[in-house]
Design a protein around this motif. Structure first.
Motif, PDB file in Angstrom:
ATOM      1  N   GLY A 158       0.792  -1.254  -0.006  1.00 56.79           N
ATOM      2  CA  GLY A 158       0.082   0.036  -0.161  1.00 56.79           C
ATOM      3  C   GLY A 158       0.960   1.389  -0.054  1.00 56.79           C
ATOM      4  O   GLY A 158       0.060   2.321  -0.174  1.00 56.79           O
ATOM      5  N   THR A 159       2.228   1.207   0.127  1.00 51.54           N
ATOM      6  CA  THR A 159       2.993   2.526   0.219  1.00 51.54           C
ATOM      7  C   THR A 159       3.163   2.709  -1.339  1.00 51.54           C
ATOM      8  O   THR A 159       3.274   1.781  -2.051  1.00 51.54           O
ATOM      9  CB  THR A 159       4.228   2.252   1.126  1.00 51.54           C
ATOM     10  OG1 THR A 159       4.929   1.112   0.312  1.00 51.54           O
ATOM     11  CG2 THR A 159       4.056   1.805   2.441  1.00 51.54           C
ATOM     12  N   TRP A 160       3.891   3.859  -1.641  1.00 56.03           N
ATOM     13  CA  TRP A 160       4.223   4.317  -2.844  1.00 56.03           C
ATOM     14  C   TRP A 160       5.751   4.043  -3.154  1.00 56.03           C
ATOM     15  O   TRP A 160       6.713   4.388  -2.114  1.00 56.03           O
ATOM     16  CB  TRP A 160       3.688   5.747  -3.066  1.00 56.03           C
ATOM     17  CG  TRP A 160       2.248   5.749  -2.989  1.00 56.03           C
ATOM     18  CD1 TRP A 160       1.648   6.050  -1.795  1.00 56.03           C
ATOM     19  CD2 TRP A 160       1.275   5.624  -4.075  1.00 56.03           C
ATOM     20  NE1 TRP A 160       0.151   6.182  -2.601  1.00 56.03           N
ATOM     21  CE2 TRP A 160       0.041   5.777  -3.864  1.00 56.03           C
ATOM     22  CE3 TRP A 160       1.547   4.919  -5.499  1.00 56.03           C
ATOM     23  CZ2 TRP A 160      -0.799   5.375  -4.525  1.00 56.03           C
ATOM     24  CZ3 TRP A 160       0.525   4.990  -6.232  1.00 56.03           C
ATOM     25  CH2 TRP A 160      -0.652   4.730  -5.989  1.00 56.03           C
ATOM     26  N   ASP A 161       6.255   3.709  -4.245  1.00 57.85           N
ATOM     27  CA  ASP A 161       7.652   3.665  -4.710  1.00 57.85           C
ATOM     28  C   ASP A 161       8.356   4.773  -4.882  1.00 57.85           C
ATOM     29  O   ASP A 161       7.297   5.900  -5.057  1.00 57.85           O
ATOM     30  CB  ASP A 161       7.558   2.604  -5.797  1.00 57.85           C
ATOM     31  CG  ASP A 161       8.982   1.918  -6.036  1.00 57.85           C
ATOM     32  OD1 ASP A 161      10.030   2.257  -5.210  1.00 57.85           O
ATOM     33  OD2 ASP A 161       9.251   1.076  -6.851  1.00 57.85           O
ATOM     34  N   PHE A 162       9.459   4.865  -5.039  1.00 65.88           N
ATOM     35  CA  PHE A 162      10.262   6.160  -5.325  1.00 65.88           C
ATOM     36  C   PHE A 162       9.753   6.704  -6.650  1.00 65.88           C
ATOM     37  O   PHE A 162       9.550   6.071  -7.671  1.00 65.88           O
ATOM     38  CB  PHE A 162      11.715   5.768  -5.324  1.00 65.88           C
ATOM     39  CG  PHE A 162      12.633   7.236  -5.534  1.00 65.88           C
ATOM     40  CD1 PHE A 162      12.900   7.892  -4.108  1.00 65.88           C
ATOM     41  CD2 PHE A 162      12.817   7.734  -6.553  1.00 65.88           C
ATOM     42  CE1 PHE A 162      13.640   8.930  -4.332  1.00 65.88           C
ATOM     43  CE2 PHE A 162      13.670   8.910  -6.628  1.00 65.88           C
ATOM     44  CZ  PHE A 162      13.922   9.802  -5.434  1.00 65.88           C
ATOM     45  N   PRO A 163       9.482   7.936  -6.496  1.00 67.10           N
ATOM     46  CA  PRO A 163       8.846   8.781  -7.828  1.00 67.10           C
ATOM     47  C   PRO A 163       9.982   8.872  -8.909  1.00 67.10           C
ATOM     48  O   PRO A 163      11.102   9.045  -8.667  1.00 67.10           O
ATOM     49  CB  PRO A 163       8.378   9.843  -7.549  1.00 67.10           C
ATOM     50  CG  PRO A 163       8.852  10.335  -6.343  1.00 67.10           C
ATOM     51  CD  PRO A 163       9.467   9.200  -5.657  1.00 67.10           C
ATOM     52  N   GLU A 164       9.356   8.799 -10.308  1.00 68.82           N
ATOM     53  CA  GLU A 164      10.237   9.192 -11.513  1.00 68.82           C
ATOM     54  C   GLU A 164       9.697  10.267 -12.204  1.00 68.82           C
ATOM     55  O   GLU A 164       8.418  10.300 -12.297  1.00 68.82           O
ATOM     56  CB  GLU A 164      10.522   7.820 -12.147  1.00 68.82           C
ATOM     57  CG  GLU A 164       9.172   7.140 -12.859  1.00 68.82           C
ATOM     58  CD  GLU A 164       9.731   5.985 -13.457  1.00 68.82           C
ATOM     59  OE1 GLU A 164       9.075   5.675 -14.541  1.00 68.82           O
ATOM     60  OE2 GLU A 164      10.436   5.085 -12.963  1.00 68.82           O
ATOM     61  N   GLU A 165      10.375  10.868 -13.078  1.00 67.62           N
ATOM     62  CA  GLU A 165       9.985  11.788 -14.016  1.00 67.62           C
ATOM     63  C   GLU A 165       8.952  11.422 -15.016  1.00 67.62           C
ATOM     64  O   GLU A 165       9.571  10.281 -15.367  1.00 67.62           O
ATOM     65  CB  GLU A 165      11.154  12.541 -14.387  1.00 67.62           C
ATOM     66  CG  GLU A 165      11.935  13.527 -13.389  1.00 67.62           C
ATOM     67  CD  GLU A 165      13.170  14.180 -13.858  1.00 67.62           C
ATOM     68  OE1 GLU A 165      12.934  14.757 -15.046  1.00 67.62           O
ATOM     69  OE2 GLU A 165      14.111  14.587 -13.195  1.00 67.62           O
ATOM     70  N   VAL A 166       8.102  11.848 -15.476  1.00 64.22           N
ATOM     71  CA  VAL A 166       7.465  11.623 -16.669  1.00 64.22           C
ATOM     72  C   VAL A 166       7.945  12.445 -17.841  1.00 64.22           C
ATOM     73  O   VAL A 166       7.281  13.454 -17.996  1.00 64.22           O
ATOM     74  CB  VAL A 166       5.871  11.347 -16.594  1.00 64.22           C
ATOM     75  CG1 VAL A 166       5.258  10.786 -17.645  1.00 64.22           C
ATOM     76  CG2 VAL A 166       5.324  10.801 -15.248  1.00 64.22           C
ATOM     77  N   SER A 167       8.765  11.860 -18.628  1.00 58.38           N
ATOM     78  CA  SER A 167       9.626  12.808 -19.506  1.00 58.38           C
ATOM     79  C   SER A 167       8.542  13.089 -20.617  1.00 58.38           C
ATOM     80  O   SER A 167       8.984  14.195 -21.118  1.00 58.38           O
ATOM     81  CB  SER A 167      10.912  11.657 -19.979  1.00 58.38           C
ATOM     82  OG  SER A 167      10.555  10.617 -20.789  1.00 58.38           O
ATOM     83  N   VAL A 168       8.017  12.165 -21.228  1.00 54.67           N
ATOM     84  CA  VAL A 168       7.137  12.674 -22.331  1.00 54.67           C
ATOM     85  C   VAL A 168       5.975  13.773 -21.983  1.00 54.67           C
ATOM     86  O   VAL A 168       5.565  14.584 -22.857  1.00 54.67           O
ATOM     87  CB  VAL A 168       6.314  11.388 -22.926  1.00 54.67           C
ATOM     88  CG1 VAL A 168       5.097  10.945 -21.747  1.00 54.67           C
ATOM     89  CG2 VAL A 168       5.577  11.506 -24.465  1.00 54.67           C
ATOM     90  N   LEU A 169       5.644  13.890 -20.494  1.00 52.24           N
ATOM     91  CA  LEU A 169       4.884  14.876 -20.471  1.00 52.24           C
ATOM     92  C   LEU A 169       5.560  16.472 -20.114  1.00 52.24           C
ATOM     93  O   LEU A 169       4.890  17.471 -19.867  1.00 52.24           O
ATOM     94  CB  LEU A 169       3.939  14.507 -19.103  1.00 52.24           C
ATOM     95  CG  LEU A 169       3.068  13.434 -19.332  1.00 52.24           C
ATOM     96  CD1 LEU A 169       2.326  13.121 -18.030  1.00 52.24           C
ATOM     97  CD2 LEU A 169       2.117  13.700 -20.306  1.00 52.24           C
ATOM     98  N   ASN A 170       6.914  16.335 -19.730  1.00 52.32           N
ATOM     99  CA  ASN A 170       7.538  17.389 -19.242  1.00 52.32           C
ATOM    100  C   ASN A 170       8.419  18.050 -20.250  1.00 52.32           C
ATOM    101  O   ASN A 170       8.680  17.376 -21.589  1.00 52.32           O
ATOM    102  CB  ASN A 170       8.581  16.818 -18.074  1.00 52.32           C
ATOM    103  CG  ASN A 170       7.958  16.333 -16.698  1.00 52.32           C
ATOM    104  OD1 ASN A 170       7.144  17.034 -16.446  1.00 52.32           O
ATOM    105  ND2 ASN A 170       8.467  15.394 -16.153  1.00 52.32           N
ATOM    106  N   SER A 171       8.643  19.170 -19.996  1.00 51.24           N
ATOM    107  CA  SER A 171       9.355  20.164 -20.918  1.00 51.24           C
ATOM    108  C   SER A 171      10.359  20.871 -20.037  1.00 51.24           C
ATOM    109  O   SER A 171      11.026  20.450 -18.968  1.00 51.24           O
ATOM    110  CB  SER A 171       8.168  21.123 -21.511  1.00 51.24           C
ATOM    111  OG  SER A 171       8.103  21.992 -20.396  1.00 51.24           O
ATOM    112  N   ALA A 172      11.074  21.896 -21.024  1.00 56.63           N
ATOM    113  CA  ALA A 172      12.065  22.487 -20.196  1.00 56.63           C
ATOM    114  C   ALA A 172      11.527  23.861 -19.438  1.00 56.63           C
ATOM    115  O   ALA A 172      12.170  24.536 -18.997  1.00 56.63           O
ATOM    116  CB  ALA A 172      13.190  22.922 -21.193  1.00 56.63           C
TER     117      ALA A 172
END
Length: 423
Positions: free
Chosen positions: A82-96
């Motif tokens: 039920g806990t959450w794993d270490f988050p990662e960036e969603v590269s396709v959604l992000n920009s500069a």
């Protein structure tokens, strides 16, 4: 002020087959468990704008964590405990640039976000400089990945700031305010009609008032609106509120009370149907926003238990209009329990079988039972269940539970059966 009883009623009405309406403390107060989200999600940086996939297995939010100095959208997977794993960036959604306010639709196929990336509308500032407004963007899920976000058209995006999108059916909610003036924020809505978005309008009083109102969200059936406001009479700063929706009017606005609201700022509350849990954001004293959860004590899932034991369940609480396949509103609660089971067990397939009573002609009942099973299927699909996982059948009056045409017998015979299929 204490906890908003309407909120507790809302939570418990979404949990079927409980032995009592409230779980209570020794002081006879309704229990609402509020705590920081479990896992390495909250940091010394700001975490804001939580949203989940329909199966409640993936969390999206935004935060400013890298040395690039921009907010980015992250995702985290739910662990078995039920806990959450270490988050990662969603590269396709992000920009500069700044990417914020992710929102995933109830069917899991659409993601909206706010960004001031290249292509966002430019703003001429009073000092002669040019600013870049934040606009709303949309991305679509193809079953494996999100598509590159595309800006929503005018009249949604303007020179002002657009953020905090929320979509239910054809209605889009979002926050808008003049560049650099968040104290003037208001919630707007637009409807998708005839292939285009209507001109956005601010929600009427008592939702918007002379104070800032932000981050509004519907519950699943569109009968309740949640929002944040810094209007007088709260606990301090921004508080979370709820209101009933009656036609085009909003009534019974209530502060959600403690332990959700505090002397700090609270904003951006959303309800996750599968886990019967609210996600919201709180500014921790002396720090930035963190993500919190609010839930009632875990209740026994009778639907899941029955399906695991017998591979089928029959519900006579799925109601239709008389001699019709149109579902009545009160059918949402039992059907949502089936939705929750299918989302939590994504490998399962199911047959939906309609049964009628013994009144009327055989031919009409066979057609009606099939149509009702199809109507139930469409409801489940509207809640994000893949159509290929569902098949339907109409048994008409051929398998009555009891013999008889009196109303009590007819009620038992008018039922919808859900049967698990072998893979």
């Amino acid at each position: 002020m204490s906890i908003c009883l309407s909120l507790v009623y809302f939570l418990f009405s979404s949990i079927l087959f409980t032995s009592s309406l409230f779980s209570q403390t020794r002081d006879n107060d309704p229990v609402l468990l509020v705590a920081p989200i479990q896992g390495p999600i909250n940091t010394e940086f700001q975490e804001f704008g939580p949203t989940m996939t329909p199966d409640a297995k993936t969390l999206y939010f935004y935060s400013k964590r890298s040395n690039r100095g921009y907010t980015e959208i992250f995702k985290s997977e739910r662990n078995k405990d039920g806990t959450w794993d270490f988050p990662e960036e969603v590269s396709v959604l992000n920009s500069a640039f700044d990417d914020q306010s992710p929102f995933i639709s109830r069917d899991g196929k659409t993601l909206l976000l706010s960004s001031n990336r290249d292509g966002a509308i430019e703003v001429m500032l009073p000092d002669g400089k040019v600013g870049i407004s934040r606009d709303l963007y949309v991305s679509n899920w193809d079953g494996k990945v999100w598509s590159t976000p595309v800006a929503l058209p005018s009249p949604i995006n303007t020179e002002e700031i657009e953020e905090n999108p929320h979509l239910l059916g054809d209605t889009l909610l979002f926050t808008r305010y003049p560049f650099g003036k968040p104290n003037l924020a208001k919630v707007f809505y637009s409807q998708f009609q005839n292939g285009q978005w209507s001109n956005p309008k601010p929600l009427p009083s008592p939702i918007n008032d002379s104070h800032a109102t932000i981050a509004a969200a519907f519950n699943d059936d569109g009968k309740i609106l949640f929002f944040a406001s810094n209007r007088p009479g709260g606990y301090g700063g921004f508080d979370l509120y709820m209101a009933k929706i009656e036609g085009e009017k909003f009534t019974d606005v209530e502060n959600l009370g403690a332990p959700i609201n505090s002397s700090e700022d609270e904003a951006y509350i959303v309800f996750q149907q599968v886990k019967k849990t609210f996600l919201f954001c709180r500014r921790v004293e002396g720090k930035s926003f963190d993500i919190f959860t609010a839930s009632v004590p875990k209740q026994e899932n009778i639907v899941q238990k029955k399906l695991e034991e017998t591979k089928k369940i029959s519900l006579d609480s799925v109601y239709f209009e008389r001699a019709s396949s149109v579902l009545k509103p009160e059918s949402s609660a039992p059907l949502d329990s089936i939705v929750d089971y299918l989302h939590e067990n994504s490998d399962k397939k199911m047959k939906i079988i309609g049964h009628t009573d013994l009144t009327g002609t055989f031919e009409d009942n066979m057609i009606l039972s099939k149509d009702r099973a199809e109507s139930v299927k469409q409801y489940l699909v509207s809640k994000g269940v893949e159509p290929k996982r569902l098949v339907t059948e109409g048994k008409g009056p051929t398998q009555p539970v009891v013999q008889g045409t009196d109303e009590e017998s007819s009620k038992k015979n008018r039922r919808t059966e859900f049967v698990l299929l072998n893979p």
